[in-house]
Write an enzyme that holds these catalytic residues in place. Structure first.
Site, PDB file in Angstrom:
ATOM      1  N   ARG A 131       0.827  -1.201   0.000  1.00 23.43           N
ATOM      2  CA  ARG A 131       0.000   0.000   0.000  1.00 23.43           C
ATOM      3  C   ARG A 131       0.863   1.253   0.000  1.00 23.43           C
ATOM      4  O   ARG A 131       1.901   1.313   0.675  1.00 23.43           O
ATOM      5  CB  ARG A 131      -0.871  -0.006   1.252  1.00 23.43           C
ATOM      6  CG  ARG A 131      -1.865   1.139   1.362  1.00 23.43           C
ATOM      7  CD  ARG A 131      -2.927   1.068   0.321  1.00 23.43           C
ATOM      8  NE  ARG A 131      -4.112   1.847   0.667  1.00 23.43           N
ATOM      9  CZ  ARG A 131      -5.097   2.071  -0.200  1.00 23.43           C
ATOM     10  NH1 ARG A 131      -5.027   1.600  -1.434  1.00 23.43           N
ATOM     11  NH2 ARG A 131      -6.158   2.760   0.160  1.00 23.43           N
ATOM     12  N   THR A 435      -8.227   1.039 -10.719  1.00 21.86           N
ATOM     13  CA  THR A 435      -7.642  -0.193 -10.191  1.00 21.86           C
ATOM     14  C   THR A 435      -7.809  -1.355 -11.157  1.00 21.86           C
ATOM     15  O   THR A 435      -8.654  -1.338 -12.037  1.00 21.86           O
ATOM     16  CB  THR A 435      -8.283  -0.556  -8.835  1.00 21.86           C
ATOM     17  OG1 THR A 435      -8.176   0.557  -7.991  1.00 21.86           O
ATOM     18  CG2 THR A 435      -7.651  -1.751  -8.183  1.00 21.86           C
ATOM     19  N   THR A 453      -3.285  -0.690  -8.092  1.00 22.34           N
ATOM     20  CA  THR A 453      -4.027   0.533  -8.351  1.00 22.34           C
ATOM     21  C   THR A 453      -3.112   1.747  -8.380  1.00 22.34           C
ATOM     22  O   THR A 453      -1.986   1.693  -7.867  1.00 22.34           O
ATOM     23  CB  THR A 453      -5.091   0.726  -7.228  1.00 22.34           C
ATOM     24  OG1 THR A 453      -5.936   1.824  -7.559  1.00 22.34           O
ATOM     25  CG2 THR A 453      -4.443   1.009  -5.894  1.00 22.34           C
ATOM     26  N   GLU A 455      -5.166   4.404  -7.531  1.00 17.39           N
ATOM     27  CA  GLU A 455      -6.381   5.006  -6.986  1.00 17.39           C
ATOM     28  C   GLU A 455      -7.332   5.333  -8.131  1.00 17.39           C
ATOM     29  O   GLU A 455      -7.776   4.432  -8.786  1.00 17.39           O
ATOM     30  CB  GLU A 455      -6.050   6.213  -6.118  1.00 17.39           C
ATOM     31  CG  GLU A 455      -7.076   6.845  -5.201  1.00 17.39           C
ATOM     32  CD  GLU A 455      -8.533   6.447  -5.179  1.00 17.39           C
ATOM     33  OE1 GLU A 455      -8.839   5.281  -4.874  1.00 17.39           O
ATOM     34  OE2 GLU A 455      -9.385   7.316  -5.414  1.00 17.39           O
ATOM     35  N   ASP A 477      -7.770   8.292  -0.076  1.00 13.79           N
ATOM     36  CA  ASP A 477      -8.501   7.231   0.641  1.00 13.79           C
ATOM     37  C   ASP A 477      -8.511   7.453   2.155  1.00 13.79           C
ATOM     38  O   ASP A 477      -9.236   6.772   2.872  1.00 13.79           O
ATOM     39  CB  ASP A 477      -7.904   5.846   0.334  1.00 13.79           C
ATOM     40  CG  ASP A 477      -8.411   5.280  -0.988  1.00 13.79           C
ATOM     41  OD1 ASP A 477      -9.176   5.981  -1.683  1.00 13.79           O
ATOM     42  OD2 ASP A 477      -8.057   4.145  -1.332  1.00 13.79           O
ATOM     43  N   SER A 498      -7.698   0.707   2.660  1.00 15.10           N
ATOM     44  CA  SER A 498      -8.077   0.268   1.316  1.00 15.10           C
ATOM     45  C   SER A 498      -9.282  -0.659   1.386  1.00 15.10           C
ATOM     46  O   SER A 498      -9.626  -1.179   2.446  1.00 15.10           O
ATOM     47  CB  SER A 498      -6.904  -0.472   0.689  1.00 15.10           C
ATOM     48  OG  SER A 498      -7.305  -1.109  -0.509  1.00 15.10           O
ATOM     49  N   SER A 499      -9.877  -0.871   0.230  1.00 10.36           N
ATOM     50  CA  SER A 499     -10.944  -1.880   0.104  1.00 10.36           C
ATOM     51  C   SER A 499     -10.500  -3.047  -0.752  1.00 10.36           C
ATOM     52  O   SER A 499     -11.286  -3.964  -1.019  1.00 10.36           O
ATOM     53  CB  SER A 499     -12.169  -1.257  -0.557  1.00 10.36           C
ATOM     54  OG  SER A 499     -12.651  -0.217   0.228  1.00 10.36           O
ATOM     55  N   GLY A 519     -12.793  -1.358  -8.064  1.00  5.76           N
ATOM     56  CA  GLY A 519     -14.101  -0.754  -7.787  1.00  5.76           C
ATOM     57  C   GLY A 519     -14.192   0.040  -6.501  1.00  5.76           C
ATOM     58  O   GLY A 519     -15.290   0.215  -5.976  1.00  5.76           O
ATOM     59  N   GLY A 520     -13.057   0.544  -5.963  1.00  5.12           N
ATOM     60  CA  GLY A 520     -13.131   1.323  -4.725  1.00  5.12           C
ATOM     61  C   GLY A 520     -13.803   0.480  -3.646  1.00  5.12           C
ATOM     62  O   GLY A 520     -13.570  -0.731  -3.560  1.00  5.12           O
TER      63      GLY A 520
HETATM   64  N1  GLU Z   1      -8.198   3.225  -3.688  1.00  4.88           N
HETATM   65  C1  GLU Z   1      -9.062   2.107  -3.637  1.00  4.88           C
HETATM   66  C2  GLU Z   1      -8.682   1.156  -2.544  1.00  4.88           C
HETATM   67  O1  GLU Z   1      -7.585   1.110  -2.145  1.00  4.88           O
HETATM   68  C3  GLU Z   1      -9.075   1.368  -4.890  1.00  4.88           C
HETATM   69  C4  GLU Z   1      -9.549   2.224  -5.966  1.00  4.88           C
HETATM   70  C5  GLU Z   1     -10.233   1.489  -7.005  1.00  4.88           C
HETATM   71  O2  GLU Z   1     -10.582   0.350  -6.923  1.00  4.88           O
HETATM   72  O3  GLU Z   1     -10.430   2.138  -7.995  1.00  4.88           O
HETATM   73  O4  GLU Z   1      -9.449   0.406  -2.098  1.00  4.88           O
END
Ligand code: GLU
Length: 627
Positions: A131, A435, A453, A455, A477, A498-499, A519-520
């Site tokens: 990360r 991502t 990613t 981001e 984030d 993060s996700s 997908g965030g």
């Molecule tokens: N920044 C997001 C994360 O770390 C990922 C971004 C994305 O999936 O576009 O979870």
């Protein structure tokens, strides 16, 4: 604790517009076989003529190794590595380097990510946390505009800025993964991608559109404009796009190793791009600057972490531990779902339980999960069956809970249904939906799941001059407003939550399924929904991936793809759920995620699966179609 709705709320209304306005164009593009890839090039690196893009295959079944990525070039490169005797890690890193060329707005050495890996010999699952990290000099008020004393608007200020650039972790991840598990050197792993960057790839519709969506941001920096908007336009579909600067960068890294990135002239140039972004004279974007120093790069480490583990209906689900919230949130939601016999329910009842379990797990994610170097994350409690049992009490089988729901109390729970439901707060959600994800397996039974990613699509928008790669904007984030009680508050040297959820599922100790997606924060719900589709709803893995998606992230509405709304809105309305169409103002896409997966069958059979249509579809390949 103050938590505000951030970017998500903004995207919600813009999404409606974007969806109606854009979907016919996209549909037309998809139907046109010539529309894949078009392209000019960047920085005057044109490839003349019109080229056909490589074929995409959403599913392949076979033996001896498999790969699934969003991109045919990256999958082809991984397959070649596997065929020539490289293992899953060798192939994954070679493919990741290729994605840095062909998917530069989603992945690359300017970003970060997470690997979850199953070892075919020992049967053990391990992970690497690569990360991005906040600079040591980052202040709590870094996201406050000194000119106004108010938080910077998220867009455009924070998104296109030096202040949101985290210390990149991707190259350190590649290096660590290869040393721990690979048989190839970094130099060897970079070779095919170097050639790809030098020779070019055929531009497709997605690449052109992503470039155009970012035209204002990319036009704000001389380096980015020259590379991606060479004649004031995005590379055209069907032309070849070359990135000689990136090829040179990869060659330098091949020769000198990752220290050439984290120390020396390249590190110095990264720091300059963050502290003094190469703005064009005519841009009106404010571009707040960052505080990264060369010492931040020199001190960066990719970290080994224990995976999260949860059992779900006879499966062991291994996920990414914090600094990602993927493993704990998916694990908790599964534990909650396990309290119900969703397999025997109607579609409507089963989906009601899916979204309710997800909301509860997201409430706990918001309250408890952050970088473990600075936050005491109660992982055991979040993944405890007793805790899940108590959380499951909140679910009324016939009626949606009022959202947002409150977090559970990890300091006192007994698995009994005695607590009253309390109102919660909506967690700020500023994660974006860029991502990329890949799944790779080899003939020795090793499995690599890797999400990486920069981001949001296009990251910070800043290409490091002369180096050919974009810097991330991952620090967005963090919660944008500082609150000392918030586990995701900004701190110097901290990793934003993060996700990302690279996930490997074992059955009887052997790989059953590996999967992940971009997908965030919808990464979490997408992986959860795919597992739920596959394990509980009797879908094949292809069906589980293709099925329409919906994400309940403890918000008042359920973010849903249009196909999901068509199929289920009416029935879910009866429980009191409100659905709204998914979408994103920046990408104009109404689709959630772009998953990849491999399912493992008997006698070494592997089913590699990518998206059939989302984000233009992906590329799944196997080493041998027959045993
Ligand atoms: N920044 C997001 C994360 O770390 C990922 C971004 C994305 O999936 O576009 O979870």
């Amino acid at each position: 604790m103050r938590r505000t709705t951030g970017a998500c709320a903004l995207f919600a209304s813009a999404a409606l517009l974007a969806t109606t306005a854009i979907s016919p164009t996209i549909a037309a593009d998809r139907a046109d076989p010539d529309s894949h890839h078009g392209g000019g090039h960047g920085g005057g690196h044109h490839g003349g003529g019109h080229h056909q893009p490589p074929q995409k295959t959403p599913t392949q079944v076979g033996y001896g190794g498999a790969v699934s990525t969003v991109d045919p070039e990256a999958s082809r490169i991984a397959l070649k590595v596997l065929r020539r005797g490289g293992n899953a890690t060798d192939a994954a890193i070679a493919a990741a380097a290729a994605l840095g060329v062909t998917e530069p707005y989603s992945a690359g050495i300017g970003g970060g990510g997470y690997i979850v890996r199953y070892d075919g010999r020992t049967g053990r699952v391990s992970t690497i946390d690569g990360r991005e990290t906040a600079p040591a000099a980052m202040e709590h008020d870094a996201f406050i505009d000194p000119a106004t004393g108010e938080p910077y608007p998220f867009t455009p200020e924070l998104v296109t800025s030096g202040v949101s650039v985290g210390v990149p972790g991707t190259l350190a991840t590649w290096d660590r993964a290869l040393r721990r598990w690979g048989t190839h050197s970094l130099a060897r792993a970079l070779r095919p991608a170097t050639r790809l960057a030098r020779k070019g790839f055929v531009v497709d519709e997605t690449f052109r559109k992503q470039t155009l969506d970012n035209a204002e941001r990319f036009g704000a920096f001389t380096s980015t404009r020259d590379l991606y908007l060479p004649n004031g336009d995005a590379p055209k579909v069907g032309t070849k796009f070359r990135n000689p600067d990136l090829a040179r960068t990869y060659r330098i890294l091949a020769r000198h190793g990752m220290k050439a990135f984290y120390r020396g002239p390249m590190a110095q140039e990264i720091v300059e791009a963050v502290q003094d972004p190469p703005k064009t004279d005519d841009t009106e974007l404010p571009v707040p600057v960052g505080s990264m120093e060369t010492s931040d790069l020199a001190n960066y480490r990719a970290l080994n972490r224990r995976p999260t583990k949860s059992s779900y209906r006879g499966h062991d689900v291994y996920g990414m531990a914090e600094s990602s919230s993927g493993g704990t949130t998916i694990g908790e939601a599964l534990n909650i779902l396990e309290q119900f016999d969703v397999g025997s329910m109607s579609d409507a009842d089963a989906l009601h339980h899916y979204v309710e379990a997800s909301a509860l797990a997201f409430a706990d994610r918001g309250a408890y999960v952050g970088d473990p170097s600075q936050v005491d994350v109660p992982v055991k409690d979040l993944l405890s069956d007793k805790f899940a049992k108590e959380r499951a009490c909140q679910i009324d089988p016939t009626q949606a809970q009022a959202k947002p729901v409150a977090e559970g109390d990890v300091s006192s729970y007994d698995g009994k249904c005695d607590g009253e439901a309390k109102p919660g707060v909506v967690d700020e959600d500023t994660e974006n939906i860029s991502t990329t994800n890949m799944t790779v397996s080899d003939r020795w039974g090793n499995v690599v799941e890797y999400t990486l990613t920069i981001e949001q699509t296009g990251g910070s928008g800043i290409v490091v001059p002369g180096r050919g790669f974009l810097l991330n904007n991952e620090l967005t984030d963090f919660s944008t407003v500082y609150d000392p009680e918030d586990p995701n508050r900004i701190e110097p040297g901290k990793r934003p939550r993060s996700s990302m959820s690279p996930t490997i599922v074992l059955k009887h100790g052997k790989p059953f399924l590996a999967l992940g997606t971009p997908g965030g924060s919808t990464i979490i719900t997408t992986v959860l929904q795919m597992l739920f589709n596959r394990i509980d709803r009797d879908m094949t893995i292809e069906e589980a991936i293709a099925a329409p998606r919906a994400a309940q992230r403890n918000t008042t509405t359920v973010t849903s793809e249009p196909d999901f709304m068509d199929a289920y809105e009416e029935m879910l309305n009866e429980y009191g759920h409100t659905l709204r169409v998914s979408g994103d103002i920046l990408t104009g896409s109404w689709q959630i995620g772009a998953a990849t997966a491999i399912e493992f069958g008997r006698h070494g059979k592997m089913t590699a699966v990518a998206e059939p249509t989302r984000r233009g579809g992906g590329a799944a390949l196997v080493v041998k179609p027959r045993r």
